[in-house]
Write a protein that holds these residues in place. Structure first.
Motif, PDB file in Angstrom:
ATOM      1  N   PRO A   8       2.007  19.065  -2.807  1.00  0.00           N
ATOM      2  CA  PRO A   8       1.059  20.180  -2.793  1.00  0.00           C
ATOM      3  C   PRO A   8      -0.166  19.861  -3.647  1.00  0.00           C
ATOM      4  O   PRO A   8      -0.148  18.924  -4.456  1.00  0.00           O
ATOM      5  CB  PRO A   8       1.860  21.342  -3.375  1.00  0.00           C
ATOM      6  N   ASP A   9      -1.202  20.645  -3.487  1.00  0.00           N
ATOM      7  CA  ASP A   9      -2.432  20.465  -4.264  1.00  0.00           C
ATOM      8  C   ASP A   9      -2.218  20.966  -5.690  1.00  0.00           C
ATOM      9  O   ASP A   9      -2.789  21.969  -6.107  1.00  0.00           O
ATOM     10  CB  ASP A   9      -3.591  21.227  -3.599  1.00  0.00           C
ATOM     11  N   GLU A  10      -1.395  20.267  -6.425  1.00  0.00           N
ATOM     12  CA  GLU A  10      -1.092  20.583  -7.823  1.00  0.00           C
ATOM     13  C   GLU A  10      -1.336  19.328  -8.648  1.00  0.00           C
ATOM     14  O   GLU A  10      -0.770  18.275  -8.354  1.00  0.00           O
ATOM     15  CB  GLU A  10       0.366  21.018  -7.991  1.00  0.00           C
ATOM     16  N   VAL A  38       0.837  -1.197   0.000  1.00  0.00           N
ATOM     17  CA  VAL A  38       0.000   0.000   0.000  1.00  0.00           C
ATOM     18  C   VAL A  38       0.878   1.256   0.000  1.00  0.00           C
ATOM     19  O   VAL A  38       1.844   1.348   0.755  1.00  0.00           O
ATOM     20  CB  VAL A  38      -0.934   0.015   1.229  1.00  0.00           C
ATOM     21  N   ALA A  39       0.516   2.203  -0.859  1.00  0.00           N
ATOM     22  CA  ALA A  39       1.180   3.501  -0.892  1.00  0.00           C
ATOM     23  C   ALA A  39       0.192   4.562  -0.423  1.00  0.00           C
ATOM     24  O   ALA A  39      -1.002   4.483  -0.725  1.00  0.00           O
ATOM     25  CB  ALA A  39       1.674   3.811  -2.306  1.00  0.00           C
ATOM     26  N   LEU A  40       0.696   5.548   0.316  1.00  0.00           N
ATOM     27  CA  LEU A  40      -0.139   6.627   0.841  1.00  0.00           C
ATOM     28  C   LEU A  40       0.319   7.947   0.247  1.00  0.00           C
ATOM     29  O   LEU A  40       1.511   8.250   0.244  1.00  0.00           O
ATOM     30  CB  LEU A  40      -0.031   6.690   2.368  1.00  0.00           C
ATOM     31  N   LEU A  41      -0.652   8.715  -0.235  1.00  0.00           N
ATOM     32  CA  LEU A  41      -0.354  10.011  -0.827  1.00  0.00           C
ATOM     33  C   LEU A  41      -1.236  11.072  -0.188  1.00  0.00           C
ATOM     34  O   LEU A  41      -2.459  10.980  -0.228  1.00  0.00           O
ATOM     35  CB  LEU A  41      -0.596   9.986  -2.341  1.00  0.00           C
ATOM     36  N   SER A  42      -0.599  12.068   0.399  1.00  0.00           N
ATOM     37  CA  SER A  42      -1.321  13.177   1.002  1.00  0.00           C
ATOM     38  C   SER A  42      -1.186  14.395   0.101  1.00  0.00           C
ATOM     39  O   SER A  42      -0.072  14.807  -0.227  1.00  0.00           O
ATOM     40  CB  SER A  42      -0.740  13.479   2.391  1.00  0.00           C
ATOM     41  N   ASP A  73      -8.616  21.965  -4.472  1.00  0.00           N
ATOM     42  CA  ASP A  73      -8.912  20.533  -4.355  1.00  0.00           C
ATOM     43  C   ASP A  73      -8.966  19.900  -5.743  1.00  0.00           C
ATOM     44  O   ASP A  73      -9.987  19.980  -6.430  1.00  0.00           O
ATOM     45  CB  ASP A  73     -10.237  20.318  -3.619  1.00  0.00           C
ATOM     46  N   VAL A  74      -7.852  19.274  -6.149  1.00  0.00           N
ATOM     47  CA  VAL A  74      -7.743  18.720  -7.509  1.00  0.00           C
ATOM     48  C   VAL A  74      -7.375  17.231  -7.527  1.00  0.00           C
ATOM     49  O   VAL A  74      -7.081  16.683  -8.578  1.00  0.00           O
ATOM     50  CB  VAL A  74      -6.715  19.520  -8.347  1.00  0.00           C
ATOM     51  N   THR A  75      -7.422  16.580  -6.373  1.00  0.00           N
ATOM     52  CA  THR A  75      -7.025  15.169  -6.324  1.00  0.00           C
ATOM     53  C   THR A  75      -7.874  14.280  -7.235  1.00  0.00           C
ATOM     54  O   THR A  75      -7.317  13.450  -7.968  1.00  0.00           O
ATOM     55  CB  THR A  75      -7.027  14.646  -4.877  1.00  0.00           C
ATOM     56  N   GLY A 116       0.840  20.880   4.328  1.00  0.00           N
ATOM     57  CA  GLY A 116       1.627  19.713   4.697  1.00  0.00           C
ATOM     58  C   GLY A 116       2.914  19.613   3.896  1.00  0.00           C
ATOM     59  O   GLY A 116       3.975  19.266   4.432  1.00  0.00           O
ATOM     60  N   SER A 117       2.846  19.925   2.612  1.00  0.00           N
ATOM     61  CA  SER A 117       4.038  19.827   1.764  1.00  0.00           C
ATOM     62  C   SER A 117       5.075  20.889   2.129  1.00  0.00           C
ATOM     63  O   SER A 117       6.260  20.716   1.870  1.00  0.00           O
ATOM     64  CB  SER A 117       3.658  19.953   0.283  1.00  0.00           C
ATOM     65  N   ARG A 118       4.624  21.981   2.762  1.00  0.00           N
ATOM     66  CA  ARG A 118       5.553  23.038   3.199  1.00  0.00           C
ATOM     67  C   ARG A 118       5.985  22.833   4.657  1.00  0.00           C
ATOM     68  O   ARG A 118       6.715  23.653   5.208  1.00  0.00           O
ATOM     69  CB  ARG A 118       4.884  24.410   3.059  1.00  0.00           C
ATOM     70  N   GLY A 119       5.509  21.782   5.295  1.00  0.00           N
ATOM     71  CA  GLY A 119       5.866  21.512   6.684  1.00  0.00           C
ATOM     72  C   GLY A 119       5.138  22.386   7.680  1.00  0.00           C
ATOM     73  O   GLY A 119       5.538  22.487   8.836  1.00  0.00           O
ATOM     74  N   GLU A 120       4.034  23.007   7.254  1.00  0.00           N
ATOM     75  CA  GLU A 120       3.281  23.912   8.124  1.00  0.00           C
ATOM     76  C   GLU A 120       2.184  23.208   8.914  1.00  0.00           C
ATOM     77  O   GLU A 120       1.585  23.799   9.800  1.00  0.00           O
ATOM     78  CB  GLU A 120       2.658  25.039   7.289  1.00  0.00           C
ATOM     79  N   SER A 121       1.889  21.951   8.575  1.00  0.00           N
ATOM     80  CA  SER A 121       0.889  21.178   9.318  1.00  0.00           C
ATOM     81  C   SER A 121       1.251  19.703   9.263  1.00  0.00           C
ATOM     82  O   SER A 121       1.989  19.265   8.386  1.00  0.00           O
ATOM     83  CB  SER A 121      -0.517  21.406   8.753  1.00  0.00           C
ATOM     84  N   VAL A 122       0.726  18.974  10.236  1.00  0.00           N
ATOM     85  CA  VAL A 122       0.951  17.532  10.308  1.00  0.00           C
ATOM     86  C   VAL A 122      -0.305  16.836   9.814  1.00  0.00           C
ATOM     87  O   VAL A 122      -1.415  17.169  10.227  1.00  0.00           O
ATOM     88  CB  VAL A 122       1.264  17.103  11.763  1.00  0.00           C
ATOM     89  N   ASP A 123      -0.140  15.871   8.925  1.00  0.00           N
ATOM     90  CA  ASP A 123      -1.282  15.152   8.362  1.00  0.00           C
ATOM     91  C   ASP A 123      -1.649  13.989   9.278  1.00  0.00           C
ATOM     92  O   ASP A 123      -1.031  12.928   9.222  1.00  0.00           O
ATOM     93  CB  ASP A 123      -0.957  14.648   6.960  1.00  0.00           C
ATOM     94  N   THR A 124      -2.641  14.206  10.127  1.00  0.00           N
ATOM     95  CA  THR A 124      -3.056  13.161  11.065  1.00  0.00           C
ATOM     96  C   THR A 124      -3.904  12.085  10.385  1.00  0.00           C
ATOM     97  O   THR A 124      -4.033  10.979  10.902  1.00  0.00           O
ATOM     98  CB  THR A 124      -3.839  13.774  12.241  1.00  0.00           C
ATOM     99  N   SER A 125      -4.440  12.369   9.212  1.00  0.00           N
ATOM    100  CA  SER A 125      -5.243  11.382   8.487  1.00  0.00           C
ATOM    101  C   SER A 125      -4.399  10.192   8.047  1.00  0.00           C
ATOM    102  O   SER A 125      -4.874   9.062   8.011  1.00  0.00           O
ATOM    103  CB  SER A 125      -5.889  12.015   7.252  1.00  0.00           C
ATOM    104  N   VAL A 126      -3.135  10.446   7.724  1.00  0.00           N
ATOM    105  CA  VAL A 126      -2.259   9.373   7.265  1.00  0.00           C
ATOM    106  C   VAL A 126      -2.072   8.324   8.343  1.00  0.00           C
ATOM    107  O   VAL A 126      -2.037   7.122   8.056  1.00  0.00           O
ATOM    108  CB  VAL A 126      -0.905   9.938   6.779  1.00  0.00           C
TER     109      VAL A 126
END
Length: 164
Positions: free
Chosen positions: A46-48, A5-9, A80-82, A14-24
């Motif tokens: 990032p959301d790109e 399994v691979a996880l992608l946030s 939101d482009v995922t 999160g990508s800038r280190g400004e928040s922690v992804d607790t969902s992961v």
């Protein structure tokens, strides 16, 4: 058989280190405890669209993950482009699983219909978009967790084909 399994946030902060992804962490626990899965790759982007696409392609094609679970970027926000990025790398769609996740969550809140996540297949990899919040991740992943092994076997060409 332990699933790879691979996880992608997808998260600008999160990508800038400004928040922690607790969902992961919620996803990781469910994968290990409920699915007999092993997390082989984890990434925050990032959301790109282009970065999400590149990560999904690498996880599916290079790391050969059986399952990719994404978190974040599947709401109605401007960034939101995922789902769009996921559809661009998809070969086939699995709408019933996405519908089942939303239907289960809508029993608790009508706001669940705002989740735009998709479930698709790329090669021999199943890709599932989950929300960005821990509660939503848990609820939506648990809605399909029992079906995931059968789905993964079919995607791998090892399971019995099921006609609805």
């Amino acid at each position: 058989m332990p699933w790879k399994v691979a996880l992608l946030s997808a998260s600008d902060k999160g990508s800038r280190g400004e928040s922690v992804d607790t969902s992961v962490q919620v996803i990781r626990e469910l994968v290990e405890e409920e699915l007999d899965g092993e997390v082989i790759e984890y990434r925050i982007v990032p959301d790109e669209t282009s970065e999400i696409q590149a990560a999904l392609i690498e996880m599916a094609d290079y790391h050969q993950a059986d399952l990719i679970l994404t978190t974040g970027g599947a709401g109605l926000g401007l960034r939101d482009v995922t789902p769009e990025a996921t559809l661009k790398v998809a070969e086939r769609s699995v709408p019933g699983m996405a519908e089942a996740m939303r239907a289960k969550a809508m029993l608790r809140t009508q706001r669940a219909m705002l989740h735009r996540g998709v479930v698709v297949i790329r090669g021999r990899t199943l890709i599932v978009n989950l929300p960005g919040d821990p509660k939503g991740v848990h609820e939506l992943l648990m809605a399909i967790i029992e079906v995931l092994p059968a789905a993964l076997l079919q995607v791998k060409g090892l399971g019995r084909e099921i006609d609805a």
